[in-house]
Design a protein around this motif. Structure first.
Motif, PDB file in Angstrom:
ATOM      1  N   HIS A  30       0.856  -1.355  -0.014  1.00 61.05           N
ATOM      2  CA  HIS A  30      -0.019  -0.122  -0.126  1.00 61.05           C
ATOM      3  C   HIS A  30       0.768   1.436  -0.140  1.00 61.05           C
ATOM      4  O   HIS A  30       2.241   1.138   0.383  1.00 61.05           O
ATOM      5  CB  HIS A  30      -0.840   0.125   1.242  1.00 61.05           C
ATOM      6  N   PRO A  31       0.366   2.351  -0.592  1.00 58.92           N
ATOM      7  CA  PRO A  31       1.286   3.546  -0.260  1.00 58.92           C
ATOM      8  C   PRO A  31       1.687   3.866   0.833  1.00 58.92           C
ATOM      9  O   PRO A  31       2.752   4.674   1.217  1.00 58.92           O
ATOM     10  CB  PRO A  31       0.294   4.809  -1.080  1.00 58.92           C
ATOM     11  N   ASP A  32       0.884   3.509   1.883  1.00 60.36           N
ATOM     12  CA  ASP A  32       1.390   3.928   3.336  1.00 60.36           C
ATOM     13  C   ASP A  32       2.608   2.972   3.617  1.00 60.36           C
ATOM     14  O   ASP A  32       3.143   2.925   4.919  1.00 60.36           O
ATOM     15  CB  ASP A  32       0.325   3.807   4.309  1.00 60.36           C
ATOM     16  N   GLY A  33       3.143   2.162   3.173  1.00 57.91           N
ATOM     17  CA  GLY A  33       4.027   1.103   3.135  1.00 57.91           C
ATOM     18  C   GLY A  33       3.883  -0.193   3.885  1.00 57.91           C
ATOM     19  O   GLY A  33       4.651  -1.116   3.865  1.00 57.91           O
ATOM     20  N   SER A  34       2.353  -0.316   4.256  1.00 54.08           N
ATOM     21  CA  SER A  34       2.092  -1.714   4.872  1.00 54.08           C
ATOM     22  C   SER A  34       1.902  -2.668   3.680  1.00 54.08           C
ATOM     23  O   SER A  34       1.527  -2.595   2.535  1.00 54.08           O
ATOM     24  CB  SER A  34       0.764  -1.448   5.529  1.00 54.08           C
ATOM     25  N   LEU A  35       1.957  -4.006   4.289  1.00 54.25           N
ATOM     26  CA  LEU A  35       1.786  -5.072   3.313  1.00 54.25           C
ATOM     27  C   LEU A  35       0.523  -5.634   3.307  1.00 54.25           C
ATOM     28  O   LEU A  35      -0.355  -5.664   4.284  1.00 54.25           O
ATOM     29  CB  LEU A  35       2.849  -6.226   3.755  1.00 54.25           C
ATOM     30  N   ARG A  80      -4.202   5.119   4.336  1.00 52.80           N
ATOM     31  CA  ARG A  80      -3.594   3.968   5.012  1.00 52.80           C
ATOM     32  C   ARG A  80      -4.542   2.579   4.604  1.00 52.80           C
ATOM     33  O   ARG A  80      -5.671   2.830   4.615  1.00 52.80           O
ATOM     34  CB  ARG A  80      -3.404   4.120   6.588  1.00 52.80           C
ATOM     35  N   ALA A  81      -4.112   1.671   4.756  1.00 55.89           N
ATOM     36  CA  ALA A  81      -4.719   0.406   4.518  1.00 55.89           C
ATOM     37  C   ALA A  81      -5.681   0.019   6.033  1.00 55.89           C
ATOM     38  O   ALA A  81      -4.888   0.157   6.758  1.00 55.89           O
ATOM     39  CB  ALA A  81      -3.788  -0.793   3.956  1.00 55.89           C
ATOM     40  N   LEU A  82      -6.863  -0.362   5.580  1.00 51.62           N
ATOM     41  CA  LEU A  82      -7.548  -0.484   6.881  1.00 51.62           C
ATOM     42  C   LEU A  82      -7.634  -1.945   7.334  1.00 51.62           C
ATOM     43  O   LEU A  82      -8.216  -2.411   8.304  1.00 51.62           O
ATOM     44  CB  LEU A  82      -9.012   0.063   6.648  1.00 51.62           C
ATOM     45  N   THR A  83      -7.117  -2.898   6.496  1.00 53.69           N
ATOM     46  CA  THR A  83      -7.043  -4.214   6.796  1.00 53.69           C
ATOM     47  C   THR A  83      -5.952  -4.919   6.168  1.00 53.69           C
ATOM     48  O   THR A  83      -5.528  -4.270   4.807  1.00 53.69           O
ATOM     49  CB  THR A  83      -8.174  -5.171   6.495  1.00 53.69           C
ATOM     50  N   PRO A  84      -5.112  -5.835   6.389  1.00 59.17           N
ATOM     51  CA  PRO A  84      -3.776  -6.425   5.561  1.00 59.17           C
ATOM     52  C   PRO A  84      -4.291  -7.648   4.765  1.00 59.17           C
ATOM     53  O   PRO A  84      -3.351  -8.177   4.262  1.00 59.17           O
ATOM     54  CB  PRO A  84      -2.951  -6.687   6.748  1.00 59.17           C
ATOM     55  N   ARG A 129       2.179  -4.442  -6.847  1.00 57.50           N
ATOM     56  CA  ARG A 129       2.272  -5.808  -6.671  1.00 57.50           C
ATOM     57  C   ARG A 129       4.016  -6.112  -6.301  1.00 57.50           C
ATOM     58  O   ARG A 129       4.652  -5.693  -6.811  1.00 57.50           O
ATOM     59  CB  ARG A 129       1.799  -6.378  -8.126  1.00 57.50           C
ATOM     60  N   GLU A 130       3.903  -7.029  -5.314  1.00 56.78           N
ATOM     61  CA  GLU A 130       5.378  -7.524  -4.916  1.00 56.78           C
ATOM     62  C   GLU A 130       5.549  -8.747  -5.517  1.00 56.78           C
ATOM     63  O   GLU A 130       4.700  -9.678  -5.408  1.00 56.78           O
ATOM     64  CB  GLU A 130       5.486  -7.520  -3.496  1.00 56.78           C
TER      65      GLU A 130
END
Length: 375
Positions: free
Chosen positions: A5-10, A324-328, A372-373
């Motif tokens: 995510h743009p916030d850095g989270s996976l 921010r992503a609200l779920t992983p 995408r990673e």
């Protein structure tokens, strides 16, 4: 599949294996090579996430025999698969000839349900990839709505207290945090996100986009409600319901009234039926209907039927379109492939369909700015 995510989270994208029948460990391992690996290969992904459904018998095996757990982990690695989430809603027999209300038993008034959920959490700490320190387990929204007495409420509260204490202890002991998400579903004690806020008091929630749609909930409002209440959204189940406009021919739905699963149906004015055959007999035909029948994400049903894909798209935007992503975790959960009026013709066709659903979801995530990673 993994996304940043743009916030850095996976953010992890997986598909749920409750679409495949397996009541023992040999069956679970066989489905990895028969279905999950071909899905990964169709997507060209070096690693694919699977949201495992482990029936009670499988969980018992993995808890009591560490060698069997190692065998499962090796099978996942061999097939290029990883696990960050488990589906702990069905207890057993989810692909039996008739499931219906059986899926809600045992419920959260019982020691069997809390023990099963904790066993899944313990198993998940040992299945997580080495570079991931958190996972999720989805579970039923306490129980079917009736009976639900004050005594049952108190009992379920005690079970959840035990769950939370032991999950905290598990995190302290392993360094890996497993969050349990209670999944609102029509007909249950907790049908909506509003009821989740009232009845679950900050407990983790698993959002199912099909269930949101059947309840005629707006995804953005539902997400805002949970965030404001401090209820973590531990997983999104990417799913679509059937939809039909008011005044359209209801006979188009009759082919979906099948005997295995419960298909709760709601009319736009609030009328409700616990299954589709009952809805066809008595719900008002001049109002729009939504039916709890998980239909493929990527393919529209034949008119006049529609998919509630627009609700899923709105849910993805609400969860991932902000700062921010609200779920992983996102888990594609179309468990009804085999009971569609025109089911897939064999394992290859099913793998094709699941891969297409994942590709559709991946495209929506990248359109929202996630990257995408490929490692």
């Amino acid at each position: 599949m993994r996304f940043r995510h743009p916030d850095g989270s996976l953010v992890h994208l997986a598909y749920c294996t409750n679409v495949h029948p397996a009541e023992d460990l040999d069956g679970v391992i066989a489905q990895l090579s028969r279905y999950a690996r071909p899905v990964r290969e169709r997507l060209g992904a070096p690693r694919l996430g699977v949201g495992l459904w482990l029936a009670r018998r499988v969980a018992d095996t993995l808890i009591t025999d560490r060698a069997e757990l190692v065998r499962l982990r090796k099978a996942l690695d061999h097939n290029g698969l990883e696990v960050v989430t488990l589906n702990g809603f069905p207890y057993e027999g989810f692909q039996d000839a008739v499931v219906k209300h059986n899926v809600y038993h045992p419920d959260w008034t019982t020691s069997e349900r809390v023990r099963y959920t904790l066993d899944l959490a313990r198993v998940l700490t040992l299945l997580l990839p080495e570079d991931v320190d958190g996972g999720s387990v989805s579970t039923l929204p306490l129980a079917w709505r009736a009976p639900w007495t004050p005594q049952q409420v108190a009992m379920a509260d005690r079970r959840r207290d035990r769950l939370n204490r032991e999950l905290a202890g598990l995190a302290a002991a392993t360094g890996r945090t497993i969050r349990v998400g209670f999944e609102p579903e029509p007909g249950c004690v907790v049908e909506t996100t509003g009821q989740a806020v009232r009845h679950l008091a900050g407990q983790g929630v698993c959002l199912d986009a099909c269930h949101l749609a059947v309840a005629f909930e707006d995804p953005a409002e539902a997400v805002d409600r949970l965030v404001a209440a401090g209820s973590p959204i531990v997983k999104l189940q990417a799913s679509c319901a059937l939809e039909l406009d008011g005044g359209a021919d209801r006979e188009a739905l009759r082919a979906f009234a099948e005997p295995r699963f419960l298909h709760q149906t709601r009319a736009g004015g609030g009328a409700a039926a616990d299954d589709l055959d009952a809805a066809l007999d008595r719900l008002p035909a001049d109002e729009p209907w939504r039916v709890h029948f998980h239909v493929p994400l990527h393919a529209a049903p034949e008119p006049p039927l529609r998919s509630t894909r627009h609700v899923l798209e709105d849910a993805l935007a609400a969860l991932f379109g902000g700062e921010r992503a609200l779920t992983p975790h996102v888990e594609v959960e179309t468990y009804t492939w085999e009971v569609l009026p025109d089911p897939p013709d064999g394992p290859d066709a099913l793998a094709d369909g699941i891969a297409a659903e994942l590709a559709w979801t991946a495209d929506r995530l990248t359109a929202l700015g996630l990257k995408r990673e490929h490692a």
